[in-house]
Design an enzyme around this catalytic site. Structure first.
Site, PDB file in Angstrom:
ATOM      1  N   CYS A  71       1.699  -1.446  16.060  1.00 48.99           N
ATOM      2  CA  CYS A  71       1.399  -1.082  14.068  1.00 48.99           C
ATOM      3  C   CYS A  71       0.929  -2.906  13.691  1.00 48.99           C
ATOM      4  CB  CYS A  71       3.063  -0.771  13.465  1.00 48.99           C
ATOM      5  SG  CYS A  71       3.165  -0.924  12.204  1.00 48.99           S
ATOM      6  N   CYS A 106       6.621  -3.880  16.117  1.00 45.74           N
ATOM      7  CA  CYS A 106       6.090  -3.705  17.024  1.00 45.74           C
ATOM      8  C   CYS A 106       5.015  -3.826  17.114  1.00 45.74           C
ATOM      9  CB  CYS A 106       6.394  -1.990  15.337  1.00 45.74           C
ATOM     10  SG  CYS A 106       7.745  -1.312  14.861  1.00 45.74           S
ATOM     11  N   CYS A 122       6.269  -6.634   6.801  1.00 44.20           N
ATOM     12  CA  CYS A 122       7.860  -6.004   7.621  1.00 44.20           C
ATOM     13  C   CYS A 122       7.729  -6.833   8.855  1.00 44.20           C
ATOM     14  CB  CYS A 122       6.588  -5.011   8.167  1.00 44.20           C
ATOM     15  SG  CYS A 122       8.418  -4.286   9.208  1.00 44.20           S
ATOM     16  N   GLU A 134       1.285  -1.186  -0.026  1.00 38.04           N
ATOM     17  CA  GLU A 134       0.182  -0.276   0.139  1.00 38.04           C
ATOM     18  C   GLU A 134       0.526   1.730   0.148  1.00 38.04           C
ATOM     19  OE1 GLU A 134      -4.186  -1.534   2.166  1.00 38.04           O
ATOM     20  OE2 GLU A 134      -2.439  -0.259   3.670  1.00 38.04           O
ATOM     21  N   CYS A 156       2.948   8.709   0.575  1.00 35.46           N
ATOM     22  CA  CYS A 156       4.230   7.648   1.925  1.00 35.46           C
ATOM     23  C   CYS A 156       4.462   6.108   0.468  1.00 35.46           C
ATOM     24  CB  CYS A 156       3.220   7.809   2.566  1.00 35.46           C
ATOM     25  SG  CYS A 156       3.869   6.337   3.642  1.00 35.46           S
ATOM     26  N   CYS A 188      -0.061   6.331   9.576  1.00 38.49           N
ATOM     27  CA  CYS A 188       0.794   5.679  10.288  1.00 38.49           C
ATOM     28  C   CYS A 188       0.026   4.420  10.865  1.00 38.49           C
ATOM     29  CB  CYS A 188       1.229   6.612  11.211  1.00 38.49           C
ATOM     30  SG  CYS A 188       2.085   7.750  10.880  1.00 38.49           S
TER      31      CYS A 188
HETATM   32  N1  SAH Z   1       9.657   0.876   9.753  1.00 36.38           N
HETATM   33  C1  SAH Z   1       9.572   1.997   9.375  1.00 36.38           C
HETATM   34  C2  SAH Z   1       9.018   2.855   8.692  1.00 36.38           C
HETATM   35  C3  SAH Z   1       7.306   2.716   9.160  1.00 36.38           C
HETATM   36  S1  SAH Z   1       7.168   4.471   9.101  1.00 36.38           S
HETATM   37  C4  SAH Z   1       9.597   2.988  10.908  1.00 36.38           C
HETATM   38  O1  SAH Z   1       9.524   2.114  11.619  1.00 36.38           O
HETATM   39  O2  SAH Z   1       9.839   4.391  11.208  1.00 36.38           O
HETATM   40  C5  SAH Z   1       4.914   4.060   9.854  1.00 36.38           C
HETATM   41  C6  SAH Z   1       5.404   5.021  11.309  1.00 36.38           C
HETATM   42  O3  SAH Z   1       3.832   5.050  12.528  1.00 36.38           O
HETATM   43  C7  SAH Z   1       6.271   4.723  12.434  1.00 36.38           C
HETATM   44  O4  SAH Z   1       6.489   5.812  12.804  1.00 36.38           O
HETATM   45  C8  SAH Z   1       5.533   3.520  13.507  1.00 36.38           C
HETATM   46  O5  SAH Z   1       6.016   4.006  14.785  1.00 36.38           O
HETATM   47  C9  SAH Z   1       4.441   4.992  13.538  1.00 36.38           C
HETATM   48  N2  SAH Z   1       2.939   3.182  13.987  1.00 36.38           N
HETATM   49  C10 SAH Z   1       2.978   2.409  14.017  1.00 36.38           C
HETATM   50  N3  SAH Z   1       1.952   2.220  13.910  1.00 36.38           N
HETATM   51  C11 SAH Z   1       1.303   2.885  14.877  1.00 36.38           C
HETATM   52  C12 SAH Z   1      -0.362   3.601  14.850  1.00 36.38           C
HETATM   53  N4  SAH Z   1      -0.839   2.260  15.448  1.00 36.38           N
HETATM   54  N5  SAH Z   1      -0.193   5.096  14.801  1.00 36.38           N
HETATM   55  C13 SAH Z   1       0.301   6.004  14.920  1.00 36.38           C
HETATM   56  N6  SAH Z   1       1.218   5.678  14.542  1.00 36.38           N
HETATM   57  C14 SAH Z   1       1.221   4.227  14.119  1.00 36.38           C
END
Ligand code: SAH
Length: 342
Positions: free
Chosen positions: A116, A113, A109, A89, A102, A333
């Site tokens: 996420c 985390c 991935c 996506e 984006c 995000c």
């Molecule tokens: N792997 C990279 C690129 C992904 S960016 C990174 O970690 O930076 C996606 C962003 O969204 C990251 O900052 C991630 O931590 C954040 N993210 C993940 N789950 C989220 C959520 N439920 N709400 C808000 N931000 C989130």
């Protein structure tokens, strides 16, 4: 082999073997990387018989838009279909006369985390550098059609960890910013990372010109390891050292992303730890709100968010509170999976 994978030396050799003039290599390069066509048929200054040879000897693998989801805030999520039927996506985010694209860097991935939705998918495969560029090209076309303007900024904040696909991500950025490519200013590109120490050091050594964002979210080692498993092998201390090194080499300000999670990392003691983490280099802090996913977390309350932000500002830090876009279509995000829902 895909036509976009061949090196310029090998392409010249190939053209020579086929009794073709070397300048065809330049023309091909322009079609592929400046005009970003998706087929040999569109290369109208390449003679038909050479087009035919190229079609026989090379593939030209396609990335297509499978579906679009439009948010009430006008952001658009794209479901891309890759040549092998895998899907990823990307999101177009319009705001104040600009459009940000984006893009994803991997299919799925590996980081897992805990907050996420993409992490829950697991890792499928690396994206090729041209699949990253394809996302930009396709979204740029749609941006022109829908908003009447080109994509102005690119953020590597879609699916995947860009620094775990270093070669393809750096090659994509090189082409996107090249004079013989898309000519996008490096300052309009942001690479966001969970904090892969080896990758950050490599970017530093290569004098990376685009922006670097770190998804820090917590500045406490034990808690960060719980929320972000990658923290166990890329510890906060190592991260801090790598960022200090990065700033020394590139002279750039780093963006720190901080996701506020209710009663987990949003106290003033947490803000204090964040200040401490940021002491060693110039930063800009983005406070992000938690976007709902299948995970069990809750966003911090507005009062807590204000207090946290105020604390940081009082320490003279640059702080922006970011509003997420595209939440109604699971485009914000952390919500990217495959399709309409997370
Ligand atoms: N792997 C990279 C690129 C992904 S960016 C990174 O970690 O930076 C996606 C962003 O969204 C990251 O900052 C991630 O931590 C954040 N993210 C993940 N789950 C989220 C959520 N439920 N709400 C808000 N931000 C989130």
């Amino acid at each position: 082999m895909d036509i976009r994978e061949i090196s310029s030396e090998k392409l010249l050799e190939y053209l020579q073997q086929k009794n073709e003039k070397p300048f065809r290599a330049i023309q091909l390069h322009q079609w592929l990387w400046e005009k970003n066509v998706f087929s040999f048929d569109e290369m109208f200054n390449i003679p038909k018989n050479l087009q035919k040879k190229l079609k026989t000897d090379f593939s030209f693998l396609q990335t297509t838009i499978e579906k679009e989801f439009v948010s009430k805030d006008k952001s658009i999520k794209f479901l891309f279909q890759l040549f092998d039927s895998e899907q990823i996506e990307g999101v177009l985010i319009p705001s104040q006369g600009r459009v940000t694209a984006c893009v994803s860097s991997q299919v799925g991935c590996a980081l897992r985390c805990t907050f996420c939705a993409t992490g829950m998918l697991g890792f499928k495969r690396q994206l090729r550098f041209w699949e990253i560029i394809d996302q930009y090209v396709l979204m740029n076309h749609r941006s022109m059609e829908i908003f009447g303007i080109h994509v102005s900024n690119i953020v590597f904040m879609g699916m995947g960890e860009p620094l775990l696909n270093y070669e393809n991500v750096s090659k994509a950025i090189e082409i996107l910013t090249s004079d013989n490519g898309n000519r996008i200013s490096p300052s309009r590109i942001t690479l966001s990372t969970v904090g892969i120490v080896a990758g950050i050091r490599k970017l530093a050594d290569e004098r990376f010109k685009s922006n670097l964002a770190l998804s820090l979210h917590v500045a406490d080692h034990d808690l960060r390891s719980l929320l972000i498993p990658a923290n166990k092998t890329n510890t906060i201390k190592e991260l801090q050292d790598a960022l200090r090194y990065y700033v020394e080499k590139t002279n750039q300000r780093i963006t720190i992303e901080y996701l506020l999670l209710n009663k987990l990392n949003d106290s003033l003691a947490d803000a204090e730890k964040l200040c401490h983490f940021c002491k060693a280099f110039p930063v800009k802090i983005n406070i992000i709100e938690y976007n709902e996913t299948t995970t069990q977390y809750k966003p911090s309350t507005p009062e807590v968010k204000i207090a946290f932000t105020k604390y940081l500002k009082a320490k003279n830090l640059i702080v922006n509170v970011r509003q997420s876009m595209g939440k109604d279509i699971a485009a914000a995000c952390g919500q990217l999976t495959i399709g309409e829902h997370y």
